[in-house]
Each structure stands twice: as structure tokens, then as C-alpha cells.
Write an enzyme that holds these catalytic residues in place. Structure first.
Site, PDB file in Angstrom:
ATOM      1  N   ASP A 172     -55.705 -70.528  65.424  1.00  0.00           N
ATOM      2  CA  ASP A 172     -54.929 -69.594  64.964  1.00  0.00           C
ATOM      3  C   ASP A 172     -54.361 -70.210  63.391  1.00  0.00           C
ATOM      4  O   ASP A 172     -55.103 -71.027  63.048  1.00  0.00           O
ATOM      5  CB  ASP A 172     -53.410 -69.605  65.932  1.00  0.00           C
ATOM      6  CG  ASP A 172     -52.651 -68.195  65.774  1.00  0.00           C
ATOM      7  OD1 ASP A 172     -52.409 -68.054  64.628  1.00  0.00           O
ATOM      8  OD2 ASP A 172     -52.851 -67.625  67.017  1.00  0.00           O
ATOM      9  N   HIS A 243     -55.239 -64.218  61.822  1.00  0.00           N
ATOM     10  CA  HIS A 243     -54.878 -65.597  62.424  1.00  0.00           C
ATOM     11  C   HIS A 243     -55.737 -66.586  62.265  1.00  0.00           C
ATOM     12  O   HIS A 243     -56.285 -67.240  63.044  1.00  0.00           O
ATOM     13  CB  HIS A 243     -54.626 -65.438  64.065  1.00  0.00           C
ATOM     14  CG  HIS A 243     -53.333 -64.627  64.400  1.00  0.00           C
ATOM     15  ND1 HIS A 243     -52.018 -65.363  64.171  1.00  0.00           N
ATOM     16  CD2 HIS A 243     -53.109 -63.526  64.995  1.00  0.00           C
ATOM     17  CE1 HIS A 243     -51.214 -64.373  64.801  1.00  0.00           C
ATOM     18  NE2 HIS A 243     -51.556 -63.336  65.181  1.00  0.00           N
ATOM     19  N   GLU A 306     -52.925 -58.388  65.366  1.00  0.00           N
ATOM     20  CA  GLU A 306     -52.049 -59.046  64.219  1.00  0.00           C
ATOM     21  C   GLU A 306     -52.711 -59.304  63.082  1.00  0.00           C
ATOM     22  O   GLU A 306     -52.517 -60.206  62.348  1.00  0.00           O
ATOM     23  CB  GLU A 306     -50.938 -59.855  64.502  1.00  0.00           C
ATOM     24  CG  GLU A 306     -50.205 -59.622  65.656  1.00  0.00           C
ATOM     25  CD  GLU A 306     -49.142 -60.563  66.170  1.00  0.00           C
ATOM     26  OE1 GLU A 306     -48.160 -60.542  66.421  1.00  0.00           O
ATOM     27  OE2 GLU A 306     -49.649 -61.818  65.915  1.00  0.00           O
ATOM     28  N   TRP A 372     -50.649 -56.208  75.503  1.00  0.00           N
ATOM     29  CA  TRP A 372     -49.429 -57.079  75.288  1.00  0.00           C
ATOM     30  C   TRP A 372     -48.255 -55.914  75.044  1.00  0.00           C
ATOM     31  O   TRP A 372     -47.058 -56.614  74.833  1.00  0.00           O
ATOM     32  CB  TRP A 372     -49.574 -58.255  74.587  1.00  0.00           C
ATOM     33  CG  TRP A 372     -49.787 -57.762  72.927  1.00  0.00           C
ATOM     34  CD1 TRP A 372     -51.015 -57.365  72.433  1.00  0.00           C
ATOM     35  CD2 TRP A 372     -48.717 -58.057  72.126  1.00  0.00           C
ATOM     36  NE1 TRP A 372     -50.806 -57.250  71.160  1.00  0.00           N
ATOM     37  CE2 TRP A 372     -49.456 -57.728  70.733  1.00  0.00           C
ATOM     38  CE3 TRP A 372     -47.243 -58.334  72.058  1.00  0.00           C
ATOM     39  CZ2 TRP A 372     -48.892 -57.356  69.546  1.00  0.00           C
ATOM     40  CZ3 TRP A 372     -46.851 -58.235  70.538  1.00  0.00           C
ATOM     41  CH2 TRP A 372     -47.237 -57.888  69.724  1.00  0.00           C
ATOM     42  N   TYR A 397     -43.892 -62.658  78.852  1.00  0.00           N
ATOM     43  CA  TYR A 397     -44.075 -63.698  77.872  1.00  0.00           C
ATOM     44  C   TYR A 397     -43.214 -64.962  77.887  1.00  0.00           C
ATOM     45  O   TYR A 397     -41.819 -64.864  77.792  1.00  0.00           O
ATOM     46  CB  TYR A 397     -43.899 -63.256  76.223  1.00  0.00           C
ATOM     47  CG  TYR A 397     -44.891 -62.608  75.667  1.00  0.00           C
ATOM     48  CD1 TYR A 397     -46.090 -61.970  76.484  1.00  0.00           C
ATOM     49  CD2 TYR A 397     -45.061 -62.562  74.133  1.00  0.00           C
ATOM     50  CE1 TYR A 397     -47.036 -61.568  75.817  1.00  0.00           C
ATOM     51  CE2 TYR A 397     -46.107 -62.198  73.500  1.00  0.00           C
ATOM     52  CZ  TYR A 397     -47.056 -61.461  74.301  1.00  0.00           C
ATOM     53  OH  TYR A 397     -48.449 -61.070  73.674  1.00  0.00           O
ATOM     54  N   GLU A 449     -45.240 -71.984  69.994  1.00  0.00           N
ATOM     55  CA  GLU A 449     -44.550 -72.423  68.501  1.00  0.00           C
ATOM     56  C   GLU A 449     -43.345 -73.297  68.891  1.00  0.00           C
ATOM     57  O   GLU A 449     -43.259 -74.151  68.041  1.00  0.00           O
ATOM     58  CB  GLU A 449     -44.067 -71.208  68.089  1.00  0.00           C
ATOM     59  CG  GLU A 449     -45.197 -70.529  67.304  1.00  0.00           C
ATOM     60  CD  GLU A 449     -45.663 -69.028  68.200  1.00  0.00           C
ATOM     61  OE1 GLU A 449     -45.491 -69.227  69.724  1.00  0.00           O
ATOM     62  OE2 GLU A 449     -46.119 -68.014  67.634  1.00  0.00           O
TER      63      GLU A 449
END
Length: 544
Positions: A172, A243, A306, A372, A397, A449
Site C-alpha cells: 500500500d 495505493h 481507489e 466492498w 469492516y 491503520e
């Protein structure tokens, strides 16, 4: 027992496991037999030596295959003198052995003997089989690195709950954990960042502590082999073409120009993505080659989520590539890029597994989709003819906060309670039978994270993963009150395994994070955001 078996019939009496008990296994079940001996022997003293079992023989555990049972299914019969465990295949026998462990006292899940027994298994007949073939968990080891020993422990916890896919998110913006012979700077540079954010990115606070780590090829082969012994497939993910700031930090020629960038120290989405040159595509192909050399499973995760297009809009190279290919916009360029990755993976006999963003413009034929962004995306992928794994953020999640309790550590996202996870239904309403069959399973996702240690992962994942295991294994109709009663008996098993789960009464003082602020979200706000994100994908694209 968790997940709840399909049928359970209790009988009178019990089988007593002792140092006199023998184990007989068919040759194809030698691996399950070795695992069972290594698992039950130390805490019980029952070493389960091989024994010849006659029809009238007593004090024996018998492992065998039965072609009348479905794949991954099993039948467990316990009488006062024998445990007979039959499976439709070795995976089924292994799942039955996990049920056997749960019939024993919690002390037998420890690694050494702390009690004298006797170790009684209640007389029972259990017939069981999973609803879905893909029962997965995604573990993000890119945002916070998880050492190999902790990954192996996590595999054992997945196996206990009859999950059979470990999706490893290996790369990532904030770190690259995958070794590469051809590109050594990916780990020499890309595996390390100067610091991390403390709490939600919206507060823009950093901890000033370097962080990093990576796996060697042999580490990953060990994880794959260890998981395979427990009938778990490891699906590696290398996120491309977005990413990728860690990769661009290691090799600036992968980027779209501008000054050098470091490995990202902030959470969120980086605007730095791969360029679309032949050189960058060759890089991706070489990485896929190396991934295929380490991971033997049928799926290769390529991410695809993303991916900002800002750099491509400003890039003369990207604009020229679009003109050369006759592509109308950067979204079509993205689909072309993903198609090249899929074609290369297909050359290795593999299928790509990508997040639902790859549906934009039409995902490559044969691609499996991780949906997702809500049940709408699951339905869209299924209607477009793709195998799909349902993993909507508001249902599975596990980085989302568990309650409104102000003591929840770094509360982000919407509330995702134990009951919410247990109520999740992977197959959306309104699908035809053929479309519903394309929903091959479900997956919970563990984004790290805000989980900087295995203790933090334990707290966020358990017992919600126990609820998810019921979703992935059992029928559509579930009784949450019944689950809660069984969970009360299951928590001592997690205690025996050393899992620091979230207690029903709330977080303990050392599980809170008053030093790291979160950003709770309202459910209505998140639903509106998802609708906006997927508004252009309401119907399958032409030719999908």
C-alpha cells in the site's frame, strides 16, 4: 459451538480421551491426523498413537473419507467407545476435527497440560457442511506490519472458526511487505516509513516513530504451507495501479513525474499512482511473476481500488497512451491497465481478484470481485457474470468502532456491533438463482491503520469474527440470542488461546486509546457517501 453446526443430536454418555486412545486415519488424512495429534496431545496427554481399529474396537478416534458427504462437509459420531469422523474430503475431516476440539473443555485448547482431566467428549452425532466456498478474512499487513509468528497465530484462529481464505494485503502507500529479487528497493526503501499517524487522519497528528518490516520469500512460503495444512488458501494482494506510493518512493520512474516522494506517513489515499508506460507495465508483470512463484493458489489480488486519475490527466504520456488506444477517458485507461494485469495472470493459470472499482468500464472476463461498497455492488458484479465475494464495509469492516462507548479505541466509521455482523446477509435480495450462485462467499476485512499490534487486532477482530464465521458457514436464517448463548461458552476458548478480545462489558483500560482521536461516522452519512460513489455503476456496463 461456533459456527453453529447444521444438525446436532446429543446422546447419553461420553467418550473419554486418554493416553490409551489410539487414532486410525486413512492415508489421505495423514496431515489431519498429524495436526490432531500435535494439537490435542500436549494439553491432554493423549498422544493418539496409530492403532488398528476393528469394527468392535474401542477407545479409538477414526478419521475417514465418505464420498456421500459434500466437499468440506463432515459427520462426527461420538459414542462411549469411539469417535468416528468422516468427511467429504480432507478439508471436511479437518473442519470436523475443529468441532471435536470445541466439544472438549477449553483447557484442551492450551499448548500444555494444566489439568488432570478426565477429558470427556459428549456422545453426539453432528452433520455439517458450509454454505459458501469462500469464507475469508482480509488482513492488512501494509499499514502496520504483522510479524510472521503473529500471522501464523492468526491463521490458527481462522481455522478454529472454519474460515478457509486468508487475503493478505501486502502493499500500500504506507508500506511494501512483499520481497522482490528483481526490485530489491521495494523492501529496502518501500518497507519503511518515517512515522505514522496517531488516530484518525482528520486530526493530522503523527507519532514520530519509524515503522516498517517485510517478509522474506521463505517467510511467505511458510505462511502458505502452514495455512494449507489447515485447509486455508492464502490470496496475496499487490495493490495496483493505485495505493502505490511506497513503490514510487523506491523507484521514482514508476511515477508520473515531479519531485521524489517518501513512503506515505499519512492514512488516506495518495494521489501518487503508477504511470502507464510499458516500463511500468513490465514492472507489474514481473511482480505478478514473483507472486505466482510464492503463492500457488488460483487467485492473485491486484487491488484496483481507489486509484485517483489526477496524475494521468496531467501526464503527457498517459494522454498519448489514451490517444494511441482510442480510449475516451482516464477511467477507460484504468480498465485497460487492469486488463493487462489480468491477461498476464491468466498466462500463469491464475485469476485476478480485485476490489469492486474494477467493474467500472467492465472488469476482465474471469475476474473475481471483492464487493466492498455495499450490497448493490455485490448484485452488480453477479449480474455482470463475475464470481463475487461480499464484503461491504458497513457490515464486515472490523476496523469500524464496535459501540458508541467513548472508550472504544480510535473510533472510526459507523458502529458495527456484534449483532450487526451476525445479521449480515452476503446474497442481496432480487438476484436470480444463477446470479445468486455467483456470490461464492463472504469476507471480513481487517484494515490496520489503527491497529499497531497484535493485541489491538485481537480487540477489534474478536468476537466479531466469531459472528462472521456463522455468516460464512451457516444458513441465511440465524438466531442472535442463540448465538449469544453459545458465544458465552466460546469466550473461555479464546481466553485459553490468549486472545485479547473485546469483553461484553466494554474495553479494559489498556485497550483504550485516549492519546489517539478517532472520527465516528453516522450510518446515514456513510450510506449517502456510498450511493454517490456507486451512482455511475447502477447497471452493468455494455459488454460486461
Amino acid at each position: 459451538m461456533i459456527p453453529r453446526p447444521s444438525t446436532v443430536e446429543y446422546r447419553l454418555g461420553a467418550f473419554v480421551l486418554s493416553d490409551r486412545t489410539v487414532l486410525h486415519a486413512e492415508p489421505r488424512l495423514a496431515g489431519v491426523a498429524a495436526w490432531l495429534r500435535a494439537t490435542l496431545g500436549p494439553p491432554t496427554g493423549a498422544t493418539l498413537p496409530p492403532g488398528t481399529v476393528t469394527p468392535a474396537g474401542a477407545d479409538a478416534v477414526v478419521l475417514r473419507l465418505d464420498g456421500t458427504l459434500p466437499a468440506s462437509g463432515y459427520r462426527l459420531r461420538v459414542t462411549t467407545d469411539r469417535i468416528d469422523l468422516a468427511g467429504g474430503d480432507p478439508a471436511g475431516v479437518f473442519h470436523g476435527a475443529q468441532t471435536l476440539r470445541q466439544l472438549l473443555p477449553p483447557e484442551t485448547l492450551r499448548r500444555a497440560r494444566i489439568g488432570a482431566g478426565p477429558w470427556r467428549v459428549p456422545a453426539v452425532e453432528i452433520t455439517d457442511a458450509p454454505r459458501f466456498s469462500w469464507r475469508g478474512c482480509m488482513l492488512d499487513v501494509a499499514r502496520h506490519f504483522m510479524p510472521k509468528a503473529d500471522v501464523l497465530r492468526f491463521v490458527d484462529l481462522l481455522a478454529l472458526h472454519k474460515l478457509n481464505v486468508l487475503h493478505l494485503h501486502l502493499t500500500d502507500d504506507q508500506g511494501w511487505r512483499l520481497p522482490s529479487r528483481r526490485y530489491p528497493l521495494l523492501t529496502e526503501t518501500g518497507a519503511w516509513r518515517a512515522e505514522s499517524m496517531r488516530g484518525s487522519r482528520h486530526h493530522e497528528q503523527h507519532d514520530g516513530r519509524p515503522h516498517g518490516g517485510f517478509y522474506t520469500a521463505d517467510d511467505l512460503r511458510e505462511i502458505v504451507a502452514y495455512a494449507a495444512e489447515r485447509h486455508i488458501t492464502v490470496v496475496p494482494e499487490v495493490d495496483l495501479p493505485g495505493h502505490t506510493q511506497a513503490a514510487v518512493a523506491a523507484y521514482p520512474w514508476l511515477g508520473n513525474g515531479g519531485p521524489p516522494v517518501p513512503v506515505r506517513t499519512s492514512w488516506g489515499i495518495s494521489s501518487h499512482v503508477l504511470n502507464v508506460s510499458d516500463v511500468a507495465l513490465d514492472f507489474c508483470r514481473h511482480i505478478i511473476d514473483e507472486v505466482c512463484d510464492i503463492f500457488p493458489g488460483p487467485y492473485i489480488g491486484i487491488g484496483g481500488d481507489e486509484c485517483p486519475k489526477d496524475e494521468w490527466r496531467a501526464s503527457p504520456l498517459a494522454q498519448q497512451r489514451m490517444r494511441d488506444l482510442g480510449l475516451p477517458d482516464e477511467e477507460a485507461l484504468f480498465s485497460w491497465f487492469v486488463g493487462r494485469l489480468a491477461a498476464h495472470a491468466a498466462g500463469h493459470g491464475r485469476r485476478i481478484y480485485g476490489w469492486d472499482e474494477i467493474l467500472a468500464g467492465g472488469a476482465p472476463a474471469g475476474a473475481a470481485i471483492a464487493a466492498w461498497r455495499g450490497p448493490e455492488m455485490t448484485a452488480l458484479a453477479a449480474r455482470a457474470g463475475h464470481d463475487v465475494v461480499a464484503c461491504p464495509d458497513m457490515s464486515v469492516y472490523l476496523d469500524y468502532r464496535q459501540t458508541d462507548d467513548p472508550g472504544e479505541p480510535i473510533p472510526v466509521g459507523t458502529v458495527l456491533s456484534l449483532a450487526d455482523v451476525h445479521a449480515f446477509e452476503p446474497v442481496p435480495d432480487g438476484l436470480t438463482g444463477a446470479e445468486a450462485a455467483r456470490v461464492i462467499g463472504a469476507q471480513c476485512n481487517v484494515w490496520t491503520e489503527h491497529m499497531d499490534s497484535t493485541r489491538a487486532v485481537d480487540y477489534m477482530v474478536f468476537p466479531r469474527l466469531c459472528a462472521f464465521a456463522e455468516v460464512a458457514w451457516g444458513p441465511r436464517d440465524r438466531d442472535h440470542d442463540d448465538f449469544q448463548r453459545r458465544l458465552a461458552e466460546h469466550l473461555p476458548r479464546l481466553d485459553a488461546l490468549g486472545v485479547e478480545y473485546r469483553r461484553p462489558e466494554g474495553p479494559r483500560p489498556w485497550q483504550t486509546r485516549p492519546d489517539a482521536l478517532g472520527r465516528p461516522r453516522a450510518a446515514d452519512e456513510r450510506r449517502a457517501e456510498l450511493l454517490e460513489l456507486t451512482a455511475s455503476l447502477r447497471t452493468p456496463p455494455p459488454g460486461a
